[in-house]
Design an enzyme around this catalytic site. Structure first.
Site, mmCIF file in Angstrom:
data_model
loop_
_atom_site.group_PDB
_atom_site.id
_atom_site.type_symbol
_atom_site.label_atom_id
_atom_site.label_comp_id
_atom_site.label_asym_id
_atom_site.label_seq_id
_atom_site.Cartn_x
_atom_site.Cartn_y
_atom_site.Cartn_z
ATOM 1 N N SER A 136 0.902 -1.286 -0.017
ATOM 2 C CA SER A 136 -0.221 -0.073 -0.030
ATOM 3 C C SER A 136 0.831 1.172 0.003
ATOM 4 O O SER A 136 2.102 1.306 0.402
ATOM 5 C CB SER A 136 -0.904 -0.111 1.263
ATOM 6 O OG SER A 136 -1.463 1.089 1.307
ATOM 7 N N TYR A 149 -2.276 -0.825 10.584
ATOM 8 C CA TYR A 149 -2.197 -1.004 8.942
ATOM 9 C C TYR A 149 -0.825 -0.713 8.434
ATOM 10 O O TYR A 149 -0.176 -1.519 7.513
ATOM 11 C CB TYR A 149 -3.322 -0.575 8.182
ATOM 12 C CG TYR A 149 -3.606 -0.485 6.754
ATOM 13 C CD1 TYR A 149 -4.031 -1.909 6.414
ATOM 14 C CD2 TYR A 149 -3.284 0.123 5.871
ATOM 15 C CE1 TYR A 149 -4.162 -2.282 4.937
ATOM 16 C CE2 TYR A 149 -3.410 0.004 4.584
ATOM 17 C CZ TYR A 149 -3.760 -1.162 4.283
ATOM 18 O OH TYR A 149 -3.957 -1.546 2.804
HETATM 19 N N1 LIG Z 1 -8.633 -1.008 -1.023
HETATM 20 C C1 LIG Z 1 -7.555 -0.181 -0.861
HETATM 21 O O1 LIG Z 1 -8.162 1.017 -0.630
HETATM 22 C C2 LIG Z 1 -6.448 -0.599 -0.868
HETATM 23 C C3 LIG Z 1 -5.474 0.193 -0.906
HETATM 24 C C4 LIG Z 1 -4.099 -0.114 -0.759
HETATM 25 C C5 LIG Z 1 -3.708 -1.371 -0.875
HETATM 26 N N2 LIG Z 1 -4.550 -2.353 -0.650
HETATM 27 C C6 LIG Z 1 -4.259 -3.654 -0.339
HETATM 28 O O2 LIG Z 1 -4.845 -4.677 -1.484
HETATM 29 C C7 LIG Z 1 -5.269 -5.830 -1.037
HETATM 30 C C8 LIG Z 1 -6.683 -6.116 -1.414
HETATM 31 O O3 LIG Z 1 -7.565 -5.229 -0.703
HETATM 32 P P1 LIG Z 1 -8.993 -5.104 -1.293
HETATM 33 O O4 LIG Z 1 -9.327 -3.579 -1.257
HETATM 34 O O5 LIG Z 1 -9.365 -5.973 -2.418
HETATM 35 O O6 LIG Z 1 -9.740 -5.737 0.226
HETATM 36 P P2 LIG Z 1 -11.257 -6.396 0.308
HETATM 37 O O7 LIG Z 1 -12.069 -6.157 -0.775
HETATM 38 O O8 LIG Z 1 -11.505 -6.412 1.643
HETATM 39 O O9 LIG Z 1 -10.783 -8.163 0.164
HETATM 40 C C9 LIG Z 1 -9.883 -8.855 1.157
HETATM 41 C C10 LIG Z 1 -9.723 -10.272 0.416
HETATM 42 O O10 LIG Z 1 -8.973 -10.896 1.565
HETATM 43 C C11 LIG Z 1 -9.430 -12.115 1.801
HETATM 44 N N3 LIG Z 1 -9.390 -12.561 3.335
HETATM 45 C C12 LIG Z 1 -9.653 -11.546 4.235
HETATM 46 N N4 LIG Z 1 -9.268 -12.304 5.569
HETATM 47 C C13 LIG Z 1 -8.568 -13.436 5.197
HETATM 48 C C14 LIG Z 1 -8.148 -14.424 5.807
HETATM 49 N N5 LIG Z 1 -7.941 -14.669 7.093
HETATM 50 N N6 LIG Z 1 -7.635 -15.659 5.091
HETATM 51 C C15 LIG Z 1 -7.807 -15.796 3.656
HETATM 52 N N7 LIG Z 1 -8.230 -14.613 2.915
HETATM 53 C C16 LIG Z 1 -9.077 -13.576 3.661
HETATM 54 C C17 LIG Z 1 -11.079 -11.553 1.879
HETATM 55 O O11 LIG Z 1 -11.747 -12.970 1.498
HETATM 56 P P3 LIG Z 1 -12.839 -13.387 2.679
HETATM 57 O O12 LIG Z 1 -13.528 -12.303 3.718
HETATM 58 O O13 LIG Z 1 -13.838 -14.174 2.085
HETATM 59 O O14 LIG Z 1 -11.600 -14.364 3.333
HETATM 60 C C18 LIG Z 1 -10.931 -10.920 0.401
HETATM 61 O O15 LIG Z 1 -10.824 -11.959 -0.749
HETATM 62 C C19 LIG Z 1 -4.923 -5.961 0.428
HETATM 63 O O16 LIG Z 1 -3.630 -6.245 0.830
HETATM 64 C C20 LIG Z 1 -4.882 -4.282 0.870
HETATM 65 O O17 LIG Z 1 -4.298 -3.995 2.102
HETATM 66 C C21 LIG Z 1 -5.928 -1.977 -0.746
#
Ligand SMILES: NC(=O)c1ccc[n+]([C@@H]2O[C@H](COP(=O)([O-])OP(=O)(O)OC[C@H]3O[C@@H](n4cnc5c(N)ncnc54)[C@H](OP(=O)(O)O)[C@@H]3O)[C@@H](O)[C@H]2O)c1
Length: 270
Positions: A136, A149
């Site tokens: 991130s 985070y």
């Molecule tokens: N969205 C943003 O603004 C942003 C910005 C910078 C970086 N990121 C990074 O991008 C990545 C993806 O983020 P996103 O925005 O797509 O998040 P998201 O929509 O909340 O999705 C999170 C994913 O992780 C899975 N997950 C959560 N807990 C888990 C566990 N204990 N074991 C296995 N899987 C698990 C969830 O599936 P289940 O709940 O079904 O397990 C889901 O598939 C993350 O690393 C995040 O830090 C996001």
């Protein structure tokens, strides 16, 4: 590395960014092994993709979950691993439940480190392999309201950098991809409102997926930061952190206003 034909493990596949990545990777001809905890959501996603997608429903913060995933990855002869699963809890550090703090480290940092340790012996034997760590912008800029985070993503970036150097004489490419704010369920309504108030852009998840493909196509491992001016702020923070201290001090009252209300917001599932 060519994406076409590679067997690729993607964690967090059912999330906002994961789904976009799964669709882009499949469109480029990758064979996919998708992971999340929710089996029906994984099945739903697999049904949207070309036939042959493998899925593993596993909690990667548990030993049993990681073992199940490593077993499936080994059986599928995975060549590319995308550590994308992550969670974020917005709030003032002193108000946050210690268990919630701990789970962010377990999911964002410990799980990818331990999965990599288990998968690496097979990866280094391949002619070509790649590891991608989804970090991130907050893995380079400590931002009030996101202490655990940010710390977990700083740790992930340090791990990726170290591993990239340690594996420099191998065929394993190590990449770090740092999105800025992206429109997914990771950001609860108060984070979205904070971003609007502060004028922070929020990308579509497909933009991050496109950046992933560019990163994978590179011959060398490295870091990729998504979005302008965030990638400039990352550099400024590294060289003149006092400048960023001052800029964020000016935003602290706004962050507090949203963060102190956030204690009942989105929790990491237990
Ligand atoms: N969205 C943003 O603004 C942003 C910005 C910078 C970086 N990121 C990074 O991008 C990545 C993806 O983020 P996103 O925005 O797509 O998040 P998201 O929509 O909340 O999705 C999170 C994913 O992780 C899975 N997950 C959560 N807990 C888990 C566990 N204990 N074991 C296995 N899987 C698990 C969830 O599936 P289940 O709940 O079904 O397990 C889901 O598939 C993350 O690393 C995040 O830090 C996001």
């Amino acid at each position: 590395m060519r994406v076409e034909g590679t067997t690729t493990l993607l964690t967090g596949a059912t999330g906002g960014i994961g789904r976009a990545m799964a669709h882009r990777l499949a469109a480029c001809g990758a064979r996919l092994l998708l992971c999340g905890r929710d089996a029906p959501r994984l099945a739903e996603l697999a049904a949207e993709l070309p036939p042959g997608v493998l899925t593993v429903a596993a909690d990667i913060t548990s030993v049993a979950g990681r073992e199940a995933l490593v077993e499936a990855a080994t059986a599928a002869a995975v060549e590319v691993v995308i550590h994308n699963a992550g969670a974020q809890e917005f709030g003032l550090f002193q108000e946050q439940d210690p268990a919630v703090l701990q789970r962010q480290f377990e999911l964002n940092l410990c799980a990818p480190v331990l999965l990599t340790r288990a998968l690496l012996p097979a990866l280094v034997r391949r002619d070509a392999a790649a590891l991608v760590f989804v970090g991130s912008a907050f893995g380079s800029i400590g931002h009030p309201g996101f202490a655990a985070y940010c710390a977990s993503k700083f740790g992930l970036r340090g791990f990726a950098e170290t591993l990239r150097r340690e594996l420099a004489d191998s065929a394993v490419r190590v990449h770090y991809l740092a999105p800025r704010a992206t429109r997914t369920a990771l950001n609860g309504p108060r984070v979205v409102a904070l971003n609007q108030t502060l004028g922070n852009a929020m990308d579509a998840p497909e933009r991050v997926a496109d950046e992933l493909l560019r990163l994978l196509e590179r011959d060398r491992g490295g870091e990729r930061f998504v979005g302008w001016p965030e990638k400039l702020f990352v550099r400024i923070n590294a060289v003149w952190p006092r400048l960023v201290d001052a800029a964020l001090a000016g935003k602290l009252a706004t962050v507090r206003r949203y963060a102190s209300l956030a204690t009942t917001e989105r929790r990491i599932d237990s």
